[in-house]
Design a protein around this motif. Structure first.
Motif, short mmCIF file in Angstrom:
data_model
loop_
_atom_site.label_atom_id
_atom_site.label_comp_id
_atom_site.label_asym_id
_atom_site.label_seq_id
_atom_site.Cartn_x
_atom_site.Cartn_y
_atom_site.Cartn_z
N GLU A 292 7.00 17.73 -4.37
CA GLU A 292 6.81 17.50 -5.80
C GLU A 292 7.95 16.68 -6.40
OE1 GLU A 292 6.53 21.51 -7.01
OE2 GLU A 292 4.51 21.79 -6.20
N GLN A 323 4.09 15.79 -15.56
CA GLN A 323 4.58 15.90 -14.20
C GLN A 323 5.95 16.54 -14.13
OE1 GLN A 323 4.87 12.22 -12.01
NE2 GLN A 323 5.03 13.27 -10.04
N SER A 325 7.61 18.38 -16.30
CA SER A 325 7.71 19.74 -16.82
C SER A 325 7.18 20.76 -15.81
CB SER A 325 6.99 19.86 -18.16
OG SER A 325 5.61 19.57 -18.04
N HIS A 326 6.07 20.44 -15.15
CA HIS A 326 5.53 21.38 -14.17
C HIS A 326 6.38 21.40 -12.89
CE1 HIS A 326 1.84 22.97 -15.99
NE2 HIS A 326 1.92 21.87 -16.72
N THR A 327 6.95 20.25 -12.53
CA THR A 327 7.85 20.23 -11.38
C THR A 327 9.05 21.14 -11.63
OG1 THR A 327 7.19 17.97 -10.79
CG2 THR A 327 9.32 18.75 -9.96
N GLN A 329 9.26 23.68 -13.78
CA GLN A 329 8.85 25.08 -13.89
C GLN A 329 8.58 25.69 -12.51
OE1 GLN A 329 5.10 26.62 -16.09
NE2 GLN A 329 6.68 26.35 -17.65
N GLU A 330 7.88 24.96 -11.67
CA GLU A 330 7.56 25.48 -10.34
C GLU A 330 8.82 25.62 -9.47
OE1 GLU A 330 4.59 22.77 -9.06
OE2 GLU A 330 3.11 23.52 -10.50
N THR A 368 6.89 23.40 -20.59
CA THR A 368 5.48 23.00 -20.66
C THR A 368 4.90 23.24 -22.05
OG1 THR A 368 4.90 25.18 -19.75
CG2 THR A 368 5.02 23.34 -18.20
N SER A 374 1.26 21.39 -22.26
CA SER A 374 0.52 20.78 -21.15
C SER A 374 -0.95 20.63 -21.49
CB SER A 374 0.69 21.64 -19.89
OG SER A 374 2.02 21.59 -19.43
#
Length: 390
Positions: A292, A323, A325-327, A329-330, A368, A374
């Motif tokens: 990611e 992209q 923000s989720h990278t 968070q994960e 997010t 999102s």
């Protein structure tokens, strides 16, 4: 997509890297340093750091020289973002002003606004905060209810803003205010520039789960704002806000990638310290995070290439925001997986100071949401890029 920088840009990298090495105290590179000192002291240290960067010629890298900037290329700005992250430089105290308000003022501000706002902001003399979200208007920003009633050559503002970053430290706020009575949704909104020291402004800190109070809520009671302190024209606040948010969402992502890559290394080091590097499930999750991260890097270079060609990002900026923000968070969800149930403890490992990492993990839950949730970004992508029906 161009993955290279020009010789002039690489010379700038060498110059910047040397200056950062000479001017960042080693203790600043430790998360524990910033988590151990008080918020007010940290803010003043970061504010002084911004001043020193300006004095050394490392502020406003891509800003035009007429506004006091360096007049650099988008590539130089990307190098600046990358190298400051890699060197462990503290984040700016004026991010909302420098990254979002300033380019908006450059694009649509009056001559007086450009003169009065841009220079003092670059010199870090004036700190700005953003007044968008309200208790009943977050992701649905058009539901805002703060009002500004015209009285002669002033608006009289009443209402409330919440989740306002740096509310208790800021000198001024750019705020969305409903200035046309009876107007619905996106109409009749203006972006007002409000002095936080004005009579009737009450900024209160909000204490978060992490213990920090970087957000605040702001109450307006009969606050008077001059008509000349309206950015983009009365009633045109929605289009002004969308322009501003395109700068917030559409940065190339180089800074985020560099920061997240360093955070990944921190998490791997913690896994090694806890004897978990042989865990096949954790290893698979870490491998997925690397994939990611590299996808984010290539997307960031693609966006940078488009910017260098003079392309207008428009709705494509939502792809970048979604992209990164989720990278982020994960990545920190993987850290929580590493700690397991102990992630909920104030001190999960007596033999390790994880306060800074835990704060980052908690903070990642917000990314997010702010800047457009999102769900909002996906709607924009679906309607404006893919042409799907509403």
């Amino acid at each position: 997509m161009d993955l290279t920088f020009t010789p002039a840009e690489e010379r700038f990298r060498v110059e910047l890297r040397a200056w950062l090495a000479d001017n960042i105290p080693p203790r600043w590179r430790s998360r524990s340093f910033w988590s151990a000192i008080g918020a007010a002291e940290a803010f003043e240290l970061r504010r002084d750091w911004e001043r020193r960067k300006y004095d050394a010629g490392f502020a406003g890298i891509s800003w035009p020289r007429e506004y006091g900037g360096r007049g650099g290329t988008p590539g130089m700005q990307a190098i600046y973002d990358e190298e400051t992250q890699r060197a462990g430089a503290p984040p700016t105290v004026n991010a909302l002003g420098l990254a979002f308000l300033a380019p908006t003022v450059m694009a649509i501000g009056t001559d007086e606004q450009k003169r009065d706002i841009i220079g003092p902001m670059l010199r870090n003399e004036v700190i700005w905060c953003q007044g968008f979200s309200e208790p009943g208007a977050g992701s649905d920003l058009a539901a805002l209810r703060t009002t500004g009633v015209l009285d002669g050559d002033e608006f009289v503002v009443n209402g409330q803003k919440v989740w306002t970053t740096n509310a208790v430290y800021a000198d001024k706020m750019f705020a969305l205010v409903r200035t046309e009575p009876g107007a619905q949704r996106h109409r009749g909104i203006s972006m007002l520039l409000i002095d936080m020291r004005s009579d009737g402004v009450d900024a209160r800190p909000l204490r978060q789960l992490s213990g920090a109070s970087e957000f605040g809520e702001v109450f307006f009671t009969d606050v008077r704002v001059k008509v000349t302190d309206c950015l983009g024209g009365a009633g045109d606040g929605w289009s002004t806000a969308m322009l501003l948010l395109s700068f917030e969402r559409g940065a190339s992502g180089i800074a985020q990638y560099t920061a997240f890559r360093g955070q990944f290394d921190e998490i791997v080091a913690a896994a090694a310290a806890f004897g978990r590097t042989g865990d096949p499930v954790l290893r698979q999750r870490l491998a997925s995070r690397i994939v990611e991260l590299e996808c984010l890097r290539y997307h960031s270079m693609h966006i940078l290439t488009q910017i260098e060609k003079g392309a207008e990002l428009g709705a494509e900026s939502s792809l970048t925001k979604l992209q990164w923000s989720h990278t982020h968070q994960e990545l920190w969800e993987t850290f929580d997986d590493l700690l397991g149930p102990e992630a909920t403890l104030t001190r999960p490992r007596p033999d390790a100071d994880l306060r800074g990492m835990q704060h980052e993990a908690m903070w990642s839950r917000s990314v997010t949401i702010w800047g457009g949730s999102s769900q909002v970004q996906r709607n924009i992508i679906a309607e404006r890029l893919l042409g799907l029906p509403r």
